[in-house]
Scaffold this active site. Structure first.
Site, PDB file in Angstrom:
ATOM      1  N   ASP A  19      28.230   7.372   5.212  1.00 40.31           N
ATOM      2  CA  ASP A  19      28.062   8.753   5.704  1.00 40.31           C
ATOM      3  C   ASP A  19      28.909   9.661   4.814  1.00 40.31           C
ATOM      4  O   ASP A  19      29.795  10.366   5.281  1.00 40.31           O
ATOM      5  CB  ASP A  19      28.512   8.840   7.172  1.00 40.31           C
ATOM      6  CG  ASP A  19      28.133  10.172   7.810  1.00 40.31           C
ATOM      7  OD1 ASP A  19      27.420  10.963   7.169  1.00 40.31           O
ATOM      8  OD2 ASP A  19      28.571  10.420   8.949  1.00 40.31           O
ATOM      9  N   GLU A  38      46.578   7.171  12.167  1.00 37.08           N
ATOM     10  CA  GLU A  38      47.605   7.795  11.332  1.00 37.08           C
ATOM     11  C   GLU A  38      47.193   9.237  11.013  1.00 37.08           C
ATOM     12  O   GLU A  38      46.027   9.493  10.690  1.00 37.08           O
ATOM     13  CB  GLU A  38      47.683   6.977  10.030  1.00 37.08           C
ATOM     14  CG  GLU A  38      48.585   7.523   8.963  1.00 37.08           C
ATOM     15  CD  GLU A  38      48.450   6.775   7.626  1.00 37.08           C
ATOM     16  OE1 GLU A  38      49.258   7.012   6.742  1.00 37.08           O
ATOM     17  OE2 GLU A  38      47.515   5.946   7.493  1.00 37.08           O
ATOM     18  N   TRP A  39      48.123  10.164  11.110  1.00 38.62           N
ATOM     19  CA  TRP A  39      47.872  11.535  10.626  1.00 38.62           C
ATOM     20  C   TRP A  39      48.151  11.556   9.137  1.00 38.62           C
ATOM     21  O   TRP A  39      49.233  11.133   8.694  1.00 38.62           O
ATOM     22  CB  TRP A  39      48.772  12.551  11.343  1.00 38.62           C
ATOM     23  CG  TRP A  39      48.678  13.911  10.694  1.00 38.62           C
ATOM     24  CD1 TRP A  39      49.531  14.447   9.773  1.00 38.62           C
ATOM     25  CD2 TRP A  39      47.641  14.886  10.886  1.00 38.62           C
ATOM     26  NE1 TRP A  39      49.103  15.687   9.371  1.00 38.62           N
ATOM     27  CE2 TRP A  39      47.938  15.982  10.032  1.00 38.62           C
ATOM     28  CE3 TRP A  39      46.489  14.930  11.674  1.00 38.62           C
ATOM     29  CZ2 TRP A  39      47.129  17.117   9.971  1.00 38.62           C
ATOM     30  CZ3 TRP A  39      45.674  16.067  11.600  1.00 38.62           C
ATOM     31  CH2 TRP A  39      45.998  17.134  10.768  1.00 38.62           C
ATOM     32  N   ILE A  40      47.181  12.010   8.356  1.00 41.32           N
ATOM     33  CA  ILE A  40      47.388  12.129   6.907  1.00 41.32           C
ATOM     34  C   ILE A  40      47.322  13.609   6.540  1.00 41.32           C
ATOM     35  O   ILE A  40      46.280  14.257   6.731  1.00 41.32           O
ATOM     36  CB  ILE A  40      46.332  11.325   6.110  1.00 41.32           C
ATOM     37  CG1 ILE A  40      46.470   9.817   6.454  1.00 41.32           C
ATOM     38  CG2 ILE A  40      46.507  11.534   4.611  1.00 41.32           C
ATOM     39  CD1 ILE A  40      45.471   8.913   5.756  1.00 41.32           C
TER      40      ILE A  40
HETATM   41  P1  ADP Z   1      34.054  13.495  13.341  1.00 41.78           P
HETATM   42  O1  ADP Z   1      33.850  12.054  13.677  1.00 41.78           O
HETATM   43  O2  ADP Z   1      33.986  14.385  14.532  1.00 41.78           O
HETATM   44  O3  ADP Z   1      33.131  13.961  12.245  1.00 41.78           O
HETATM   45  P2  ADP Z   1      36.216  13.163  11.478  1.00 41.78           P
HETATM   46  O4  ADP Z   1      36.774  11.801  11.575  1.00 41.78           O
HETATM   47  O5  ADP Z   1      35.238  13.380  10.350  1.00 41.78           O
HETATM   48  O6  ADP Z   1      35.552  13.622  12.847  1.00 41.78           O
HETATM   49  O7  ADP Z   1      37.399  14.195  11.343  1.00 41.78           O
HETATM   50  C1  ADP Z   1      37.221  15.608  11.307  1.00 41.78           C
HETATM   51  C2  ADP Z   1      38.068  16.225  10.193  1.00 41.78           C
HETATM   52  O8  ADP Z   1      39.452  15.897  10.366  1.00 41.78           O
HETATM   53  C3  ADP Z   1      37.688  15.663   8.824  1.00 41.78           C
HETATM   54  O9  ADP Z   1      36.792  16.530   8.186  1.00 41.78           O
HETATM   55  C4  ADP Z   1      38.988  15.524   8.084  1.00 41.78           C
HETATM   56  O10 ADP Z   1      39.195  16.623   7.215  1.00 41.78           O
HETATM   57  C5  ADP Z   1      40.066  15.551   9.151  1.00 41.78           C
HETATM   58  N1  ADP Z   1      40.685  14.220   9.297  1.00 41.78           N
HETATM   59  C6  ADP Z   1      40.035  13.062   9.560  1.00 41.78           C
HETATM   60  N2  ADP Z   1      40.894  12.042   9.687  1.00 41.78           N
HETATM   61  C7  ADP Z   1      42.144  12.559   9.494  1.00 41.78           C
HETATM   62  C8  ADP Z   1      43.470  11.990   9.519  1.00 41.78           C
HETATM   63  N3  ADP Z   1      43.670  10.698   9.765  1.00 41.78           N
HETATM   64  N4  ADP Z   1      44.512  12.820   9.282  1.00 41.78           N
HETATM   65  C9  ADP Z   1      44.297  14.136   9.058  1.00 41.78           C
HETATM   66  N5  ADP Z   1      43.091  14.717   9.040  1.00 41.78           N
HETATM   67  C10 ADP Z   1      42.014  13.956   9.249  1.00 41.78           C
END
Ligand code: ADP
Length: 277
Positions: free
Chosen positions: A184, A82-84
């Protein structure tokens, strides 16, 4: 990437998202709805399985993105979520949500499966004893990796043994409850949605001492004092928690030493030096 998008029936415009340091992340769309797509070229499909499982655990207590599809396609592991849309929020709410996770109790330290900390393995063999769990499953697993990557010197080994003695002497008789951890919990792994609700992403779950999450939150900044104050008001930590933070930060510092190299060596050595005090 083009092929993967086609396979997932998404449009070809993928907008890269900065922030994560491990995976490639994109905002993608199928024309109607937006999604968050994570990819990793060198990992197997079970890499994102661990993330999906971890998010499902957290979902029992806090808001996480829904996960739609994961697997591997032409040697690229992927996870479609899901995009949040990010928004603004309050540190007090973040503390309250984290405390909800930490109210979920386990019978033992550990977890039913091993998972990952960044790209490194996180071993979760169950144990009744916190310090035994922490030293063998957390620190010593990373130390072994550090050996293999030439980051572990004879001096570090000597300091580590003193450090371990010091921890047992000082805290060995104190007992802690196993609670669900994000695992984490740095500032990049939490954000607020458009309604100000805290969202948790990218976990490395296990049942452990909840001060681990607090220690990680304090290691690289990004959380205000209000966060800790609120957390303490909601779910007070046992006496001595400030002193124990460095002990737990050592795990995350070793992970960084193993992933990013000697630039984290001084920080590792500073914590190890606690054993000489
Ligand atoms: P990685 O595993 O490379 O560290 P993340 O899952 O932490 O990647 O995602 C990177 C960035 O994207 C996060 O710091 C967060 O701000 C943003 N993000 C993560 N999940 C979502 C989501 N579902 N919708 C929008 N932004 C997200």
């Amino acid at each position: 990437m083009e092929e993967l998008l086609k396979y997932l029936q998404l449009q070809s415009k993928a907008v890269p998202i900065a922030g994560g340091d491990i995976n490639q992340a994109y905002r993608v769309t199928d024309g109607e709805k937006d999604y968050f797509l994570k990819c990793h070229p060198q990992m197997s499909a079970d890499f994102f399985q661990a993330e999906v499982d971890g998010l499902a655990e957290l979902k029992k207590a806090v808001r996480v993105p829904a996960t739609y599809q994961h697997g591997s396609f032409e040697d690229i592991a992927f996870l479609l979520m899901e995009w949040i849309e990010p928004g603004e929020g309050d540190q007090k709410d973040l503390a309250r949500e984290l405390s909800k996770l930490h109210k979920i109790k386990g019978r033992k330290f550990g977890y039913k499966k091993n998972n990952f900390m960044g790209l490194l393995p996180q071993i979760n063999l169950k144990s009744d004893d916190w310090w035994d769990f922490y030293f063998t499953n957390r620190l010593e697993v990373q130390i072994k990796i550090a050996h293999g990557r030439n980051h572990w010197t004879a001096q570090r080994e000597k300091d580590y043994l003193l450090f371990k003695d010091h921890v047992y002497q000082k805290w060995g008789t104190m007992s802690f409850e196993p609670t669900l951890l994000h695992g984490d919990f740095w500032s990049g792994n939490t954000f607020f949605d458009g309604q100000g609700q805290p969202v948790f992403v990218d976990p490395a779950v296990s049942y452990g001492h909840r001060e681990m999450d607090i220690a990680m939150s304090q290691l690289f900044g990004g959380f205000r004092q209000e966060f800790i104050d609120s957390y303490q008001a909601i779910l007070p930590m046992q006496s001595g928690w400030q002193e124990r933070l460095a002990i737990y930060q050592l795990y995350y510092l070793l992970v960084h030493l193993n992933i990013f190299g000697e630039s984290y060596g001084d920080s590792v050595d500073r914590v190890l030096a606690l054993g000489g005090k």
